[in-house]
Motif scaffolding. Structure first.
Motif, PDB file in Angstrom:
ATOM      1  N   LEU A   1       0.810  -1.215   0.000  1.00  0.00           N
ATOM      2  CA  LEU A   1       0.000   0.000   0.000  1.00  0.00           C
ATOM      3  C   LEU A   1       0.848   1.271   0.000  1.00  0.00           C
ATOM      4  CD1 LEU A   1      -2.720  -1.109   2.590  1.00  0.00           C
ATOM      5  CD2 LEU A   1      -3.037  -0.780   0.126  1.00  0.00           C
ATOM      6  N   GLY A   2       2.030   1.216   0.602  1.00  0.00           N
ATOM      7  CA  GLY A   2       2.900   2.384   0.651  1.00  0.00           C
ATOM      8  C   GLY A   2       2.510   3.398   1.701  1.00  0.00           C
ATOM      9  N   THR A   3       1.588   3.021   2.605  1.00  0.00           N
ATOM     10  CA  THR A   3       1.137   3.941   3.654  1.00  0.00           C
ATOM     11  C   THR A   3       1.448   3.416   5.045  1.00  0.00           C
ATOM     12  OG1 THR A   3      -1.059   2.917   3.598  1.00  0.00           O
ATOM     13  CG2 THR A   3      -0.713   4.874   2.232  1.00  0.00           C
ATOM     14  N   ASP A   4       2.186   2.323   5.131  1.00  0.00           N
ATOM     15  CA  ASP A   4       2.497   1.686   6.413  1.00  0.00           C
ATOM     16  C   ASP A   4       3.694   0.775   6.193  1.00  0.00           C
ATOM     17  OD1 ASP A   4       2.376   0.851   9.026  1.00  0.00           O
ATOM     18  OD2 ASP A   4       0.407  -0.102   8.893  1.00  0.00           O
ATOM     19  N   ASP A   5       4.274   0.275   7.290  1.00  0.00           N
ATOM     20  CA  ASP A   5       5.229  -0.802   7.159  1.00  0.00           C
ATOM     21  C   ASP A   5       4.533  -1.987   6.492  1.00  0.00           C
ATOM     22  OD1 ASP A   5       7.017   0.755   8.699  1.00  0.00           O
ATOM     23  OD2 ASP A   5       6.274  -0.129  10.557  1.00  0.00           O
ATOM     24  N   ALA A   6       5.287  -2.807   5.804  1.00  0.00           N
ATOM     25  CA  ALA A   6       4.705  -3.985   5.156  1.00  0.00           C
ATOM     26  C   ALA A   6       5.704  -5.120   5.193  1.00  0.00           C
ATOM     27  CB  ALA A   6       4.314  -3.676   3.711  1.00  0.00           C
TER      28      ALA A   6
END
Length: 205
Positions: free
Chosen positions: A188-193
């Motif tokens: 998503l690029g909005t959180d750690d993954a």
């Protein structure tokens, strides 16, 4: 990371940090034991240093009780996390002695088992997650047990991965390549993954 192996699984992991952060709150553990391999992914609440500290504390506590039943391991970890912001976590234990996988999840670390397509048919089973937060509130816990065969592949993914990613997981493939592919397509690029992939090898020779 690819080509890693324990006594019963070959595994790989792919991960990224939330933009603007220097450290990830999504961590993993692959722990061989005398009877099989314990696989875990922990996601500290939020992101940044405090999330990473909570996730690391959870996995350190888990290593201390790696031989315990999964529900007991969750309870032990939760006690150690009382003064943290909390963690969600999914665990699986793959046993080479009876070709089974026991798994359990609290929170939103997605889990799925992709069956080896020996007959040409793709079959996927999903981990039933319980609501809760280690260190804050644990629900009643009961692990599920599945039979597994060599080539069956476990996937754990944190909430930095887009829902529905399981529809695009295909076998066969190297675990690290599968993990990197999921991360590349569905981050998503909005959180750690973090994505961890472990392929069951069966009883070691």
């Amino acid at each position: 990371m690819d080509g890693l192996s324990s006594n019963t699984v070959e595994w790989g992991v792919a991960a990224t940090v939330m933009p603007g952060e220097a450290i990830s709150g999504d961590l993993h553990l692959v722990k061989p034991t005398g009877k099989g391999t314990l696989v875990a992914v922990a996601d500290g609440l939020g992101h940044g240093k405090q999330a990473a500290e909570a996730a690391r504390l959870a996995l350190d506590a888990l290593e201390q009780c790696a031989h315990a039943p999964l529900a007991q391991a969750f309870e032990h970890c939760s006690q150690k996390l009382r003064r943290t912001r909390g963690v969600v976590m999914s665990l699986a234990f793959l046993s080479a002695f009876d070709n089974t996988m026991e798994w359990l999840g609290v929170g939103n670390v997605e889990g799925l088992l992709v069956r080896s397509p020996a007959d040409g048919k793709r079959a996927v089973e999903s981990l039933l997650l319980s609501q809760g937060l280690l260190g804050v509130r644990l629900p009643p816990l009961r692990a599920s047990v599945l039979n597994v065969a060599p080539g069956d592949t476990l996937v754990f993914a944190t909430d930095g991965i887009r829902r529905g990613f399981e529809e695009r997981v295909s076998l066969p493939g190297a675990p690290g390549e599968i993990a990197q592919g999921i991360l590349a397509r569905d981050c998503l690029g909005t959180d750690d993954a973090l994505v961890l992939v472990a392929t069951y090898q069966g009883r070691p020779r």
